[in-house]
Design an enzyme around this catalytic site. Structure first.
Site, PDB file in Angstrom:
ATOM      1  N   HIS A  18      11.964   1.516  -6.209  1.00 46.59           N
ATOM      2  CA  HIS A  18      12.241   0.323  -7.029  1.00 46.59           C
ATOM      3  C   HIS A  18      13.706  -0.099  -6.890  1.00 46.59           C
ATOM      4  O   HIS A  18      14.012  -1.295  -6.772  1.00 46.59           O
ATOM      5  CB  HIS A  18      12.003   0.630  -8.519  1.00 46.59           C
ATOM      6  CG  HIS A  18      10.591   0.996  -8.879  1.00 46.59           C
ATOM      7  ND1 HIS A  18      10.266   2.140  -9.570  1.00 46.59           N
ATOM      8  CD2 HIS A  18       9.411   0.349  -8.651  1.00 46.59           C
ATOM      9  CE1 HIS A  18       8.956   2.184  -9.777  1.00 46.59           C
ATOM     10  NE2 HIS A  18       8.415   1.115  -9.214  1.00 46.59           N
ATOM     11  N   LYS A  42      -2.417   0.586 -16.937  1.00 44.91           N
ATOM     12  CA  LYS A  42      -2.069   2.005 -16.780  1.00 44.91           C
ATOM     13  C   LYS A  42      -1.624   2.618 -18.104  1.00 44.91           C
ATOM     14  O   LYS A  42      -0.956   1.947 -18.891  1.00 44.91           O
ATOM     15  CB  LYS A  42      -0.927   2.135 -15.771  1.00 44.91           C
ATOM     16  CG  LYS A  42      -1.265   1.623 -14.396  1.00 44.91           C
ATOM     17  CD  LYS A  42      -0.046   1.641 -13.502  1.00 44.91           C
ATOM     18  CE  LYS A  42      -0.335   0.966 -12.177  1.00 44.91           C
ATOM     19  NZ  LYS A  42       0.886   0.701 -11.404  1.00 44.91           N
ATOM     20  N   SER A 129       5.641   5.926  -8.648  1.00 48.66           N
ATOM     21  CA  SER A 129       5.842   6.561  -9.959  1.00 48.66           C
ATOM     22  C   SER A 129       4.723   7.570 -10.227  1.00 48.66           C
ATOM     23  O   SER A 129       4.950   8.627 -10.801  1.00 48.66           O
ATOM     24  CB  SER A 129       5.862   5.507 -11.057  1.00 48.66           C
ATOM     25  OG  SER A 129       6.919   4.608 -10.853  1.00 48.66           O
TER      26      SER A 129
END
Ligand code: PNS
Length: 172
Positions: A18, A42, A129
């Site tokens: 990111h 999520k 992630s």
């Protein structure tokens, strides 16, 4: 007038993948807003507040990066800012279908809004992630894939006392 880009996502947690996208976006845009969504499909490990704190810590020396959060639709959030574009990172072809649908839906909701895709740098193609959390949860080393501060937050979250690398005596 400043050219502002919105970089939305879950950032649960922020990774060097990111960060690489933000840094490259700053070459094109004056400011980048890292916008953490409350509403995603999520389930998150970190609270939105914890994720904002991590983003702020990562970019504490760069006033051109703003950490924020939003509830509801991304297009509505973008409309409340002066942003000109949404930025998303693309790692591999597997990301494409999801991203294509999302960008198309956002453009259908607001035809004036564009999404700009940036290819992830080769060093971070495998970093997500989700995998970072799994590796950290199982006591693996995530050093070099997330900033040290994020690594410490992960260890704290998973109640892992020390950096495994140090623990195993791998540290120089
Ligand atoms: O990092 P992620 O989880 O892939 O990011 C997805 C995100 C947060 C960009 C997306 O879920 C989103 O925009 N959520 C806000 C709600 C919304 O606008 N949904 C419609 C998108 S088509």
């Amino acid at each position: 007038m400043d050219k502002i880009a919105i970089y939305p996502g879950s950032f649960d947690p922020i990774t060097y993948g990111h960060i690489d996208i933000v840094e490259r976006a700053l070459v094109i845009f004056d400011r980048v807003i890292v916008a953490i969504a409350y509403d995603t499909e999520k389930s998150a490990l970190f609270t939105v507040e914890e994720r904002i704190e991590m983003v702020k810590e990562v970019f504490k020396d760069n006033p051109r990066v703003i950490a924020d959060s939003f509830k509801g639709l991304l297009v509505d959030y973008v409309a409340r800012t002066n942003a000109v574009v949404i930025i998303r990172g693309l790692r591999a072809t597997s990301d494409f279908e999801y991203e294509f649908h999302m960008a198309s839906m956002n453009r259908s909701l607001n035809p004036h809004l564009d999404t700009l895709f940036m290819m992830t740098s080769k060093d971070y193609f495998f970093v997500s992630s989700r995998t970072i959390k799994e590796v950290a949860r199982l006591g693996g080393v995530v050093e070099g894939l997330v900033p040290d501060h994020v690594g410490r937050c992960l260890r704290k979250k998973f109640k892992l006392p020390v950096n495994k690398k140090q623990h195993l005596g791998w540290e120089d």
